[in-house]
Enzyme design. Structure first.
Site: not given
Ligand code: ADP
Ligand code: AMP
Length: 214
Positions: A13, A88, A127, A160, A171
């Site tokens: 996203k 969300r 990531r 992260r 998540r």
């Protein structure tokens, strides 16, 4: 043009929202980035948000909605924006619709970046985020020119905390339970557009520009 990005955590996203913002010259509004900036600056909001984010949970709606409604009412948003990571939950989507209805406005497109769960954990473990400017990379799919150094600001890169595999699983569960119902919500509103998020970044973007127009 008012655009919402939907998709699982790590679907791409943010990557696509940045490209949309650049091409169509509209602000990119990422609630995750706003929370991370607040955490970095040690604000009260940041302290509250961090307790949820670290556990892979959503920050409560009441801490998110006003913040986004205030942001989209700012001057630079008058020709549109791309929302990344918001809404969300169904109550967040309803609150946004109500806030826009008061201004006689509505969301134009909800773009769902579709990536199966089995691809997500790999995506997230690769990531990397810049501690300086927040730019996002991937060690394989979107590497920096120099290893572990941000192309944008020269800052150093980190994994992260919430991208560690155990938090990613959490998540994903939260996504399916609380966020996925938005796909039906925006289908019913007649504005849902699906793109395949498993293909190359540039090819995903081509699908999106086909939807949004040149
Ligand atoms: P989100 O904002 O949905 O959480 P990101 O845009 O940060 O996801 O993307 C998650 C990771 O996957 C990043 O490291 C990004 O560079 C990488 N990525 C994004 N899109 C693709 C793609 N189409 N193919 C491969 N990797 C991608
Ligand atoms: P993101 O950068 O979009 O992956 O968001 C990182 C984390 O910030 C999420 O896992 C949530 O804890 C929190 N967050 C971001 N946006 C929202 C939102 N709209 N509602 C609730 N929590 C959010």
């Amino acid at each position: 043009m008012k655009i919402i990005m939907l998709g699982a955590p790590g679907a791409g996203k943010g990557t696509q929202a940045k490209k949309i913002a650049e091409k169509y010259k509209i602000p990119h509004i990422s609630t995750g980035d706003i929370f991370r900036a607040n955490i970095k600056n040690g604000t009260e909001l940041g302290k509250k948000a961090k307790t949820y984010m670290d556990q892979g949970l959503l920050v409560p709606d009441e801490l998110v909605v006003d913040l986004v409604v205030d942001r989209v009412n700012q001057d630079d948003c008058k020709d549109g924006y791309v929302l990344d990571g918001f809404p969300r939950t169904i109550p967040q989507a309803e609150a946004l619709d109500q806030a826009l209805a008061r201004l006689n406005q509505k969301v134009d497109y909800a773009i769902n970046v579709e990536v199966p769960d089995e691809n997500i954990v790999n995506r997230m473990s690769g990531r990397r985020a810049c501690v300086g400017c927040g730019a996002t990379y991937h060690i394989v799919f979107a590497p920096t020119q120099k290893e572990d150094v941000c192309d944008n600001c020269g800052g150093s890169l980190i994994l992260r905390d919430d991208d560690k595999p155990e938090t990613v699983q959490k998540r994903l569960g939260v996504y399916h339970e609380q966020t996925q119902p938005l796909i039906e919500y925006y289908t019913n509103a007649g504005i849902l557009k699906e793109v395949d998020g498993t293909i190359d970044i540039e090819d995903v973007f081509r699908e999106i520009t086909n939807i949004l127009g040149e």
